[in-house]
Design a protein around this motif. Structure first.
Motif, PDB file in Angstrom:
ATOM      1  N   LYS A  21      11.994   5.425  -2.521  1.00  0.00           N
ATOM      2  CA  LYS A  21      12.128   3.973  -2.676  1.00  0.00           C
ATOM      3  C   LYS A  21      12.352   3.301  -1.330  1.00  0.00           C
ATOM      4  N   LEU A  22      13.206   3.872  -0.496  1.00  0.00           N
ATOM      5  CA  LEU A  22      13.435   3.300   0.830  1.00  0.00           C
ATOM      6  C   LEU A  22      12.158   3.339   1.654  1.00  0.00           C
ATOM      7  N   GLY A  23      11.366   4.391   1.483  1.00  0.00           N
ATOM      8  CA  GLY A  23      10.139   4.534   2.248  1.00  0.00           C
ATOM      9  C   GLY A  23       9.121   3.441   2.000  1.00  0.00           C
ATOM     10  N   VAL A  24       9.207   2.759   0.877  1.00  0.00           N
ATOM     11  CA  VAL A  24       8.341   1.604   0.631  1.00  0.00           C
ATOM     12  C   VAL A  24       8.692   0.472   1.586  1.00  0.00           C
ATOM     13  N   PHE A  25       9.964   0.321   1.889  1.00  0.00           N
ATOM     14  CA  PHE A  25      10.445  -0.810   2.661  1.00  0.00           C
ATOM     15  C   PHE A  25      10.517  -0.528   4.166  1.00  0.00           C
ATOM     16  N   SER A  26      10.930   0.647   4.548  1.00  0.00           N
ATOM     17  CA  SER A  26      11.271   0.915   5.940  1.00  0.00           C
ATOM     18  C   SER A  26      10.706   2.251   6.396  1.00  0.00           C
TER      19      SER A  26
ATOM     20  N   VAL B 262       0.838  -1.209   0.000  1.00  0.00           N
ATOM     21  CA  VAL B 262       0.000   0.000   0.000  1.00  0.00           C
ATOM     22  C   VAL B 262       0.865   1.249   0.000  1.00  0.00           C
ATOM     23  N   VAL B 263       2.022   1.202   0.678  1.00  0.00           N
ATOM     24  CA  VAL B 263       2.931   2.348   0.636  1.00  0.00           C
ATOM     25  C   VAL B 263       3.449   2.555  -0.783  1.00  0.00           C
ATOM     26  N   ALA B 264       3.838   1.473  -1.435  1.00  0.00           N
ATOM     27  CA  ALA B 264       4.315   1.568  -2.815  1.00  0.00           C
ATOM     28  C   ALA B 264       3.247   2.168  -3.719  1.00  0.00           C
ATOM     29  N   ASN B 265       2.003   1.737  -3.536  1.00  0.00           N
ATOM     30  CA  ASN B 265       0.908   2.225  -4.366  1.00  0.00           C
ATOM     31  C   ASN B 265       0.691   3.719  -4.198  1.00  0.00           C
ATOM     32  N   VAL B 266       0.955   4.217  -2.995  1.00  0.00           N
ATOM     33  CA  VAL B 266       0.703   5.627  -2.707  1.00  0.00           C
ATOM     34  C   VAL B 266       1.874   6.527  -3.109  1.00  0.00           C
ATOM     35  N   ILE B 267       3.113   6.068  -2.909  1.00  0.00           N
ATOM     36  CA  ILE B 267       4.239   7.002  -3.065  1.00  0.00           C
ATOM     37  C   ILE B 267       5.076   6.796  -4.327  1.00  0.00           C
ATOM     38  N   LEU B 268       4.995   5.635  -4.962  1.00  0.00           N
ATOM     39  CA  LEU B 268       5.782   5.445  -6.185  1.00  0.00           C
ATOM     40  C   LEU B 268       5.094   6.112  -7.377  1.00  0.00           C
ATOM     41  N   ASN B 269       5.872   6.444  -8.381  1.00  0.00           N
ATOM     42  CA  ASN B 269       5.348   7.121  -9.563  1.00  0.00           C
ATOM     43  C   ASN B 269       4.511   6.180 -10.429  1.00  0.00           C
ATOM     44  N   LYS B 270       3.505   6.769 -11.067  1.00  0.00           N
ATOM     45  CA  LYS B 270       2.703   6.127 -12.115  1.00  0.00           C
ATOM     46  C   LYS B 270       1.919   4.910 -11.613  1.00  0.00           C
ATOM     47  N   THR B 271       1.539   4.909 -10.351  1.00  0.00           N
ATOM     48  CA  THR B 271       0.646   3.857  -9.843  1.00  0.00           C
ATOM     49  C   THR B 271      -0.788   4.366  -9.852  1.00  0.00           C
ATOM     50  N   LYS B 272      -1.739   3.460  -9.783  1.00  0.00           N
ATOM     51  CA  LYS B 272      -3.150   3.848  -9.734  1.00  0.00           C
ATOM     52  C   LYS B 272      -3.478   4.619  -8.457  1.00  0.00           C
ATOM     53  N   GLY B 273      -2.734   4.332  -7.387  1.00  0.00           N
ATOM     54  CA  GLY B 273      -3.034   4.967  -6.111  1.00  0.00           C
ATOM     55  C   GLY B 273      -2.103   6.100  -5.746  1.00  0.00           C
ATOM     56  N   ASN B 274      -1.332   6.597  -6.696  1.00  0.00           N
ATOM     57  CA  ASN B 274      -0.330   7.621  -6.396  1.00  0.00           C
ATOM     58  C   ASN B 274      -0.954   8.828  -5.707  1.00  0.00           C
ATOM     59  N   SER B 275      -0.317   9.233  -4.593  1.00  0.00           N
ATOM     60  CA  SER B 275      -0.717  10.424  -3.829  1.00  0.00           C
ATOM     61  C   SER B 275      -2.097  10.295  -3.197  1.00  0.00           C
TER      62      SER B 275
ATOM     63  N   HIS C 236       7.455   0.398 -11.345  1.00  0.00           N
ATOM     64  CA  HIS C 236       7.214   1.690 -10.704  1.00  0.00           C
ATOM     65  C   HIS C 236       8.413   2.136  -9.874  1.00  0.00           C
ATOM     66  N   PHE C 237       9.165   1.175  -9.340  1.00  0.00           N
ATOM     67  CA  PHE C 237      10.443   1.527  -8.732  1.00  0.00           C
ATOM     68  C   PHE C 237      11.374   2.125  -9.786  1.00  0.00           C
ATOM     69  N   ALA C 238      11.361   1.527 -10.960  1.00  0.00           N
ATOM     70  CA  ALA C 238      12.217   2.034 -12.038  1.00  0.00           C
ATOM     71  C   ALA C 238      11.784   3.422 -12.485  1.00  0.00           C
ATOM     72  N   ALA C 239      10.481   3.706 -12.380  1.00  0.00           N
ATOM     73  CA  ALA C 239       9.946   5.001 -12.810  1.00  0.00           C
ATOM     74  C   ALA C 239      10.082   6.076 -11.735  1.00  0.00           C
ATOM     75  N   THR C 240      10.560   5.699 -10.559  1.00  0.00           N
ATOM     76  CA  THR C 240      10.720   6.636  -9.449  1.00  0.00           C
ATOM     77  C   THR C 240      12.207   6.908  -9.239  1.00  0.00           C
ATOM     78  N   GLU C 241      12.601   8.163  -9.291  1.00  0.00           N
ATOM     79  CA  GLU C 241      14.022   8.509  -9.203  1.00  0.00           C
ATOM     80  C   GLU C 241      14.497   8.725  -7.770  1.00  0.00           C
ATOM     81  N   ASP C 242      13.666   9.250  -6.913  1.00  0.00           N
ATOM     82  CA  ASP C 242      14.099   9.640  -5.573  1.00  0.00           C
ATOM     83  C   ASP C 242      14.428   8.422  -4.711  1.00  0.00           C
ATOM     84  N   PRO C 243      15.662   8.279  -4.243  1.00  0.00           N
ATOM     85  CA  PRO C 243      16.042   7.108  -3.449  1.00  0.00           C
ATOM     86  C   PRO C 243      15.344   7.051  -2.093  1.00  0.00           C
ATOM     87  N   THR C 244      15.033   8.179  -1.493  1.00  0.00           N
ATOM     88  CA  THR C 244      14.338   8.179  -0.206  1.00  0.00           C
ATOM     89  C   THR C 244      12.924   7.634  -0.356  1.00  0.00           C
TER      90      THR C 244
END
Length: 254
Positions: free
Chosen positions: A117-122, A21-34, A107-115
């Protein structure tokens, strides 16, 4: 299903829902972005509900080293099983993080910001103050484990397994409780903690929730992934463990 396997599966399911759910909200180009914090907290709550529903009958569905430690401190769980449970939970957390990466790989590949990406995991604190962050995790986990200790016999069932309420059907006394919905209060508890106390740190309240996926972040071939922020990793491990012990001791005192 063995209790250890159940803890592994339950924690993997929890982290697939939670990291997912975090990935869906914060990664780029997802259906649930933002789509926001409510979506994230509700997704975590439902992850807890499903994980407890699946594994509760086999292991008690701790799916969290803090819960395991808190139950043991309160005298409600065998200390000899604490380490095997925790190892299974951390392995499940890693697996949930890995499955999230597989699901959202593009969507990880489409997201540039490393923070991001980390926020999906931790978990990542909004204001980095280790003392305050640690206290936040202690408080949140205290509420979680203290609540779980009183929800450990959900429904209308006494501590020794006797039904407190019965009805008569065709001349037979039948006990009743919440059935499968007995898992729901724990999910709602986590949902509420996220809404009320999740703002400062992202409410790990579960060492396996943070450590397992953080390891996954460290080893997965993410492009431009940056640091896994191990300098902060002790906070979502030891804060929840202390909160759990305090909850167990308070339960005994009361």
């Amino acid at each position: 299903m063995s209790p250890i396997l159940a803890e592994f599966i339950g924690t993997a399911v929890l982290l697939l829902f939670g990291c997912g759910v975090v990935a869906n909200v914060i990664l780029n180009k997802t259906k649930g972005n933002s789509s926001g914090w409510i979506v994230i907290t509700w997704g975590w709550g439902m992850g807890v509900f499903i994980a407890v529903f699946i594994t509760g009958q086999f292991s008690g569905a701790h799916i969290n080293p803090a819960v395991t430690l808190g139950l043991a401190t309160a005298g409600l769980f065998d200390w000899g099983m604490v380490v095997p449970y925790i190892l299974a939970q951390v392995a499940g957390g890693f697996t949930g993080g890995f499955l999230t990466w597989l699901t959202y790989k593009d969507h990880f590949a489409a997201t540039e910001d490393p923070t991001t990406k980390l926020g999906v995991f931790s978990t990542i604190p909004e204001i980095r103050n280790y003392g305050s962050n640690f206290l936040t995790e202690v408080i949140g986990t205290f509420i979680l484990v203290f609540g779980v200790l009183y929800l450990s016999s959900p429904g209308f069932i006494s501590a020794n397994g006797d039904f407190l309420s019965t009805i008569t059907i065709d001349g037979q006394q039948v006990g009743f409780g919440l059935g499968s919905l007995s898992a729901l209060p724990v999910g709602l508890l986590v949902f509420g903690i996220g809404l009320a106390l999740g703002g400062p740190t992202g409410y790990a309240i579960n060492p396996a929730r943070d450590l397992g996926p953080r390891i996954a972040h460290a080893v997965l071939p993410l492009s431009n992934k940056g640091s896994s922020d191990w300098a902060y990793s002790w906070v979502p491990i030891f804060g929840p463990l202390l909160g759990a012990v305090l909850a167990g001791l308070t339960f005994i005192l009361l």
